[in-house]
Motif scaffolding. Structure first.
Motif, PDB file in Angstrom:
ATOM      1  N   LEU A   1      23.733  22.124   9.922  1.00 52.65           N
ATOM      2  CA  LEU A   1      22.738  22.910  10.663  1.00 52.65           C
ATOM      3  C   LEU A   1      22.522  24.279  10.021  1.00 52.65           C
ATOM      4  O   LEU A   1      21.460  24.880  10.170  1.00 52.65           O
ATOM      5  CB  LEU A   1      23.193  23.094  12.116  1.00 52.65           C
ATOM      6  CG  LEU A   1      23.234  21.829  12.972  1.00 52.65           C
ATOM      7  CD1 LEU A   1      24.017  22.075  14.258  1.00 52.65           C
ATOM      8  CD2 LEU A   1      21.831  21.368  13.304  1.00 52.65           C
TER       9      LEU A   1
ATOM     10  N   MET B   1      16.622  26.626  15.555  1.00 49.53           N
ATOM     11  CA  MET B   1      17.405  26.857  16.762  1.00 49.53           C
ATOM     12  C   MET B   1      16.933  28.137  17.454  1.00 49.53           C
ATOM     13  O   MET B   1      16.588  29.123  16.806  1.00 49.53           O
ATOM     14  CB  MET B   1      18.893  26.942  16.404  1.00 49.53           C
ATOM     15  CG  MET B   1      19.828  26.955  17.596  1.00 49.53           C
ATOM     16  SD  MET B   1      21.578  26.826  17.110  1.00 49.53           S
ATOM     17  CE  MET B   1      21.704  25.068  16.741  1.00 49.53           C
TER      18      MET B   1
ATOM     19  N   ASP C   1      18.045  30.859  20.697  1.00 49.75           N
ATOM     20  CA  ASP C   1      19.187  31.237  21.533  1.00 49.75           C
ATOM     21  C   ASP C   1      18.778  31.397  22.998  1.00 49.75           C
ATOM     22  O   ASP C   1      17.594  31.257  23.347  1.00 49.75           O
ATOM     23  CB  ASP C   1      19.879  32.481  20.967  1.00 49.75           C
ATOM     24  CG  ASP C   1      19.084  33.767  21.138  1.00 49.75           C
ATOM     25  OD1 ASP C   1      18.143  33.810  21.952  1.00 49.75           O
ATOM     26  OD2 ASP C   1      19.429  34.765  20.468  1.00 49.75           O
TER      27      ASP C   1
ATOM     28  N   CYS D   1      17.535  22.917  14.597  1.00 47.74           N
ATOM     29  CA  CYS D   1      17.801  22.367  15.922  1.00 47.74           C
ATOM     30  C   CYS D   1      18.236  20.915  15.745  1.00 47.74           C
ATOM     31  O   CYS D   1      17.557  20.146  15.061  1.00 47.74           O
ATOM     32  CB  CYS D   1      16.548  22.449  16.786  1.00 47.74           C
ATOM     33  SG  CYS D   1      16.624  21.413  18.274  1.00 47.74           S
TER      34      CYS D   1
ATOM     35  N   PHE E   1      26.751  23.929  18.255  1.00 53.34           N
ATOM     36  CA  PHE E   1      25.665  24.704  18.838  1.00 53.34           C
ATOM     37  C   PHE E   1      25.953  26.205  18.803  1.00 53.34           C
ATOM     38  O   PHE E   1      25.021  27.017  18.773  1.00 53.34           O
ATOM     39  CB  PHE E   1      25.429  24.272  20.292  1.00 53.34           C
ATOM     40  CG  PHE E   1      24.739  22.939  20.413  1.00 53.34           C
ATOM     41  CD1 PHE E   1      23.357  22.858  20.392  1.00 53.34           C
ATOM     42  CD2 PHE E   1      25.468  21.764  20.541  1.00 53.34           C
ATOM     43  CE1 PHE E   1      22.708  21.628  20.494  1.00 53.34           C
ATOM     44  CE2 PHE E   1      24.836  20.534  20.648  1.00 53.34           C
ATOM     45  CZ  PHE E   1      23.453  20.469  20.618  1.00 53.34           C
TER      46      PHE E   1
ATOM     47  N   GLY F   1      22.632  28.193  20.232  1.00 53.14           N
ATOM     48  CA  GLY F   1      21.519  27.511  20.884  1.00 53.14           C
ATOM     49  C   GLY F   1      21.936  26.123  21.334  1.00 53.14           C
ATOM     50  O   GLY F   1      23.132  25.817  21.373  1.00 53.14           O
ATOM     51  N   CYS F   2      21.007  25.263  21.728  1.00 52.13           N
ATOM     52  CA  CYS F   2      19.618  25.518  21.403  1.00 52.13           C
ATOM     53  C   CYS F   2      18.781  25.428  22.682  1.00 52.13           C
ATOM     54  O   CYS F   2      18.975  24.538  23.518  1.00 52.13           O
ATOM     55  CB  CYS F   2      19.142  24.495  20.383  1.00 52.13           C
ATOM     56  SG  CYS F   2      17.452  24.756  19.822  1.00 52.13           S
TER      57      CYS F   2
ATOM     58  N   CYS G   1      15.226  25.716  22.423  1.00 51.79           N
ATOM     59  CA  CYS G   1      13.862  25.629  21.901  1.00 51.79           C
ATOM     60  C   CYS G   1      12.986  24.835  22.873  1.00 51.79           C
ATOM     61  O   CYS G   1      13.466  24.289  23.876  1.00 51.79           O
ATOM     62  CB  CYS G   1      13.867  24.970  20.525  1.00 51.79           C
ATOM     63  SG  CYS G   1      14.347  23.229  20.563  1.00 51.79           S
TER      64      CYS G   1
ATOM     65  N   HIS H   1      14.134  21.276  23.430  1.00 53.30           N
ATOM     66  CA  HIS H   1      15.281  21.185  24.319  1.00 53.30           C
ATOM     67  C   HIS H   1      14.881  21.443  25.768  1.00 53.30           C
ATOM     68  O   HIS H   1      15.378  20.775  26.687  1.00 53.30           O
ATOM     69  CB  HIS H   1      16.373  22.170  23.887  1.00 53.30           C
ATOM     70  CG  HIS H   1      17.383  21.569  22.962  1.00 53.30           C
ATOM     71  ND1 HIS H   1      17.300  21.671  21.602  1.00 53.30           N
ATOM     72  CD2 HIS H   1      18.494  20.834  23.213  1.00 53.30           C
ATOM     73  CE1 HIS H   1      18.318  21.039  21.040  1.00 53.30           C
ATOM     74  NE2 HIS H   1      19.061  20.518  22.010  1.00 53.30           N
TER      75      HIS H   1
ATOM     76  N   CYS I   1      24.125  18.430  25.098  1.00 58.81           N
ATOM     77  CA  CYS I   1      24.855  18.816  23.882  1.00 58.81           C
ATOM     78  C   CYS I   1      25.877  17.752  23.510  1.00 58.81           C
ATOM     79  O   CYS I   1      26.026  17.395  22.330  1.00 58.81           O
ATOM     80  CB  CYS I   1      25.561  20.151  24.098  1.00 58.81           C
ATOM     81  SG  CYS I   1      24.466  21.560  24.315  1.00 58.81           S
TER      82      CYS I   1
END
Length: 692
Positions: free
Chosen positions: A83, A101, A103, A114, A147, A157-158, A160, A163, A202
């Motif tokens: 990542l 990613m 936060d 991500c 993550f 993160g993530c 976004c 997500h 996750c």
């Protein structure tokens, strides 16, 4: 390959003094006893490399592989990035249309990917397939496969848009706002639905990505073993890590390997290192399947003896043996690609250490075979703990390792208990909010069956769950004050009458407790203001079953003290364990920061004595060894092939180990085999019944 494998992490820059570097590397491998070389792929920057950028590095490794094989050394590959560790100065390259990613505060990383991004998933699988074309012995996934901890993001993160859509779908709603989701996820008190959604997502996503990487690798090279670097288990808990499923996803013909961190990248005190080792490295090994090959990481930053002395590195290697490791990874050379610094002389201490490491590795230690006080932990604690209503996912970090570090520093054998249901016997130690993982019936059974040690947070958790009666608590409340602790039971501890303990510069928070009148409470100490006025009970034994240490979770190392150590030994030798037929806990005589670990298999017993101080130690006394001291052998870096251990009986319950010199920052191992292991629990029961 040897019983204990030296795996050297190495940077080979294609075409740059290549023949000279190869020659130096092979000489170092021969002289140091290296078994495997883990080649980095362009470790100088944090970016997603293209296949074209990677090819020269792979070609150099391809040229090195047969040369290493000619001297019996295997070749592995250690790509630095999945990542990305961090993205300071990093950028996505042309054509890399990765979702980055985000936060909890909406900050976007310049380059960290991500894990939901389908394009990044295709990319990382194709890169690992390319690495696998060389058929490496082991192919590693770095600890950026997580993550958390991706600078400059705050925590990680993530969060976004992809997500947030996933979270909304799991919540059964059309849309979720980022701030609302984070606020719910970190809400104070009883866990909100959003927290479970976060942790489940996750937990599943990293397993899915791991399976895709493994599939890509094993299609190309079925016999290549995959390996995973790990970080702090408490941080992994915040992202819901499923240790067993994650490792199963990486398994192939060979079980996936794990490289747990040894928590000191630069030299620190042995005492500080040991405290963290119990909380990080030992806990990691305890969470893993028992069949997982472990190769702890000894990493120096900046990779030379200016970061760590040889003496400290030897100590780290020896502590890694406690995990039942199959070897160690050595990040001791310059990652810039300068090769071996001849003046560093690492080959000397590595060669000197190898025989001892192989002797201990041949004992096949497993953390699952340890004996001692059971320290209860749970990988799912981030699901259940009562949060404080903060703004960072870091607030979901469990605090369950205090007793492992404390008991070890006080010379008391202990083990982690990681079962998802409470399955303990003997003495068990509880800290943090681990109790929230279990039902009322399970906890009632635990307190009925076991002698229990509680820290302040565990005692408050029990009270907050409405089960304070299990430890005699009527009321519990956190207070902050300037105070000291005075012994109150009229006994002398550590040779001191009317002793006092001042938690200097450390513990301001304490748990003020009121006990039920129906409970039998032995008040061992009381907390007083600096003007001597009484605040509340301190250390107590309740109903001859429960020991309470009523302090908070800040700066817990400062709780270590000769008087407190004497109290712990006393309650475990008698006050807690005498009412029932419980196996004796192995404990060492007074030697600050000398830990004792007992391993018991079907036909062998092993005792490891680890000196994390800078003082020499000799002629320790140990409880729980048993009356038969024949057949024991002593192993150390100075006696790597063993010699007969000499014992002398000291009182009714302890034995003194003669000629047991333990240098600073070192380990001595006692081993007994060739007959059925002694069943100390049975002997203890027989003795207790005869006493009746």
């Amino acid at each position: 390959m040897s019983e204990f494998v030296y795996m050297l992490r190495y940077t080979m820059r294609s075409g740059e003094l290549e023949s000279e570097r190869f020659e130096d590397l092979m000489a170092f491998c021969r002289n140091a006893g290296i078994d495997d070389v883990m080649f980095f792929i362009h470790p100088m920057h944090f970016n997603h490399l293209t296949l074209e950028e990677t090819r020269p590095w792979l070609k150099a490794i391809e040229r090195a592989k047969p040369l290493l094989a000619s001297i019996g050394v295997t070749t592995s590959i250690n790509p630095l990035n999945t990542l990305l560790h961090e993205a300071i100065g990093g950028v996505l390259k042309q054509g890399q249309r990765f979702q980055v990613m985000v936060d909890p505060h909406g900050n976007r990383s310049p380059a960290v990917a991500c894990p939901l991004c389908p394009e990044w998933r295709r990319y990382i699988a194709s890169m690992y397939a390319a690495y696998a074309e060389l058929e490496p012995h082991c192919l590693w996934i770095e600890d950026d496969f997580r993550f958390h901890n991706h600078r400059p993001l705050l925590w990680g993160g993530c969060f976004c848009d992809a997500h947030l859509s996933e979270f909304a779908s799991r919540a059964g709603v059309g849309r979720i706002d980022r701030d609302d989701f984070v606020q719910g996820m970190l809400a104070k008190g009883t866990p909100h639905l959003y927290r479970r959604i976060w942790l489940d997502a996750c937990r599943e996503q990293l397993v899915d990505v791991a399976a895709e990487i493994a599939d890509a690798v094993h299609r190309v090279s079925p016999r290549t073993r995959l390996g995973l670097m790990t970080s702090d288990p408490a941080a992994h808990a915040i992202e819901g890590r499923d240790w067993h499923r994650l490792l199963a996803a990486l398994d192939g013909v060979h079980a996936a390997a794990v490289r747990p961190t040894l928590p000191a990248y630069r030299e620190t005190t042995g005492m500080h290192y040991a405290w963290s080792f119990h909380a990080v490295s030992r806990l990691t090994a305890s969470f893993l399947p028992s069949t997982t090959p472990l190769y702890p990481e000894l990493e120096n930053v900046p990779y030379t003896s200016y970061a760590k002395s040889h003496a400290f590195q030897r100590f780290q290697l020896e502590t890694g043996l406690l995990l039942g490791s199959k070897g160690i990874t050595l990040n001791i050379l310059d990652m810039a690609g300068n090769g071996v610094y001849p003046e560093e002389r690492h080959e000397r201490w590595l060669r000197e250490q190898k025989d001892f490491a192989e002797s201990v590795a041949a004992m096949h230690l497993r953390v699952q075979d340890q004996r001692g006080v059971g320290v209860l932990v749970n990988e799912r604690s981030s699901y259940t703990l009562a949060a404080a209503g903060g703004k960072s996912p870091g607030d979901l970090s469990p605090r369950e390792t205090f007793w492992a570090s404390c008991l070890s520093a006080c010379g008391i054998a202990n083990r982690y208990v990681v079962d998802n249901r409470v399955d303990c016997s003997g003495a068990v130690a509880l800290s943090g909010q681990v109790l929230r993982n279990y039902s009322e019936s399970e906890l009632r059974e635990l307190f009925a069956r076991c002698a229990v040690l509680l820290d302040g947070e565990a005692a408050f958790t029990l009270y907050d769950m409405g089960l304070g009666s299990l430890c005699g608590i009527n009321r519990a409340e956190w207070f902050t004050a300037q105070f000291y602790e005075r012994m109150a039971d009229g006994r002398s501890y550590a040779g001191i009458a009317n002793g006092r303990i001042r938690p200097f510069y450390s513990q301001e928070a304490y748990l003020r407790l009121e006990y039920d009148e129906a409970a039998t409470v032995s008040v061992l100490s009381r907390l007083h203001r600096v003007d001597d006025s009484l605040l509340s009970p301190g250390m107590t034994v309740v109903n001859e079953r429960v020991f309470i240490l009523p302090y908070g979770w800040e700066n817990q190392q400062a709780l270590l003290h000769p008087i407190r150590r004497a109290v712990l030994h006393d309650v475990l030798l008698g006050a807690l364990c005498k009412p029932d037929c419980m196996p004796p806990v192995m404990m060492a005589s007074y030697a600050p920061h000398v830990a004792v670990f007992e391993f018991a298999g079907e036909r062998e017993r092993t005792i490891c004595l680890v000196n994390a101080s800078l003082d020499e130690v000799s002629e320790l006394e140990l409880t729980g060894v048993g009356p038969d001291t024949s057949g024991w052998m002593t192993y150390s870096r100075n006696t790597p092939f063993g010699r007969t251990a000499v014992w002398r009986e000291k009182g009714e319950t302890s034995m003194q180990l003669l000629d047991s010199f333990i240098p600073p920052l070192s380990m001595v191992v006692l081993y007994k085999s060739g007959e059925e292991a002694e069943h100390t629990e049975a002997r203890s029961c027989t003795k207790a019944k005869s006493a009746e």
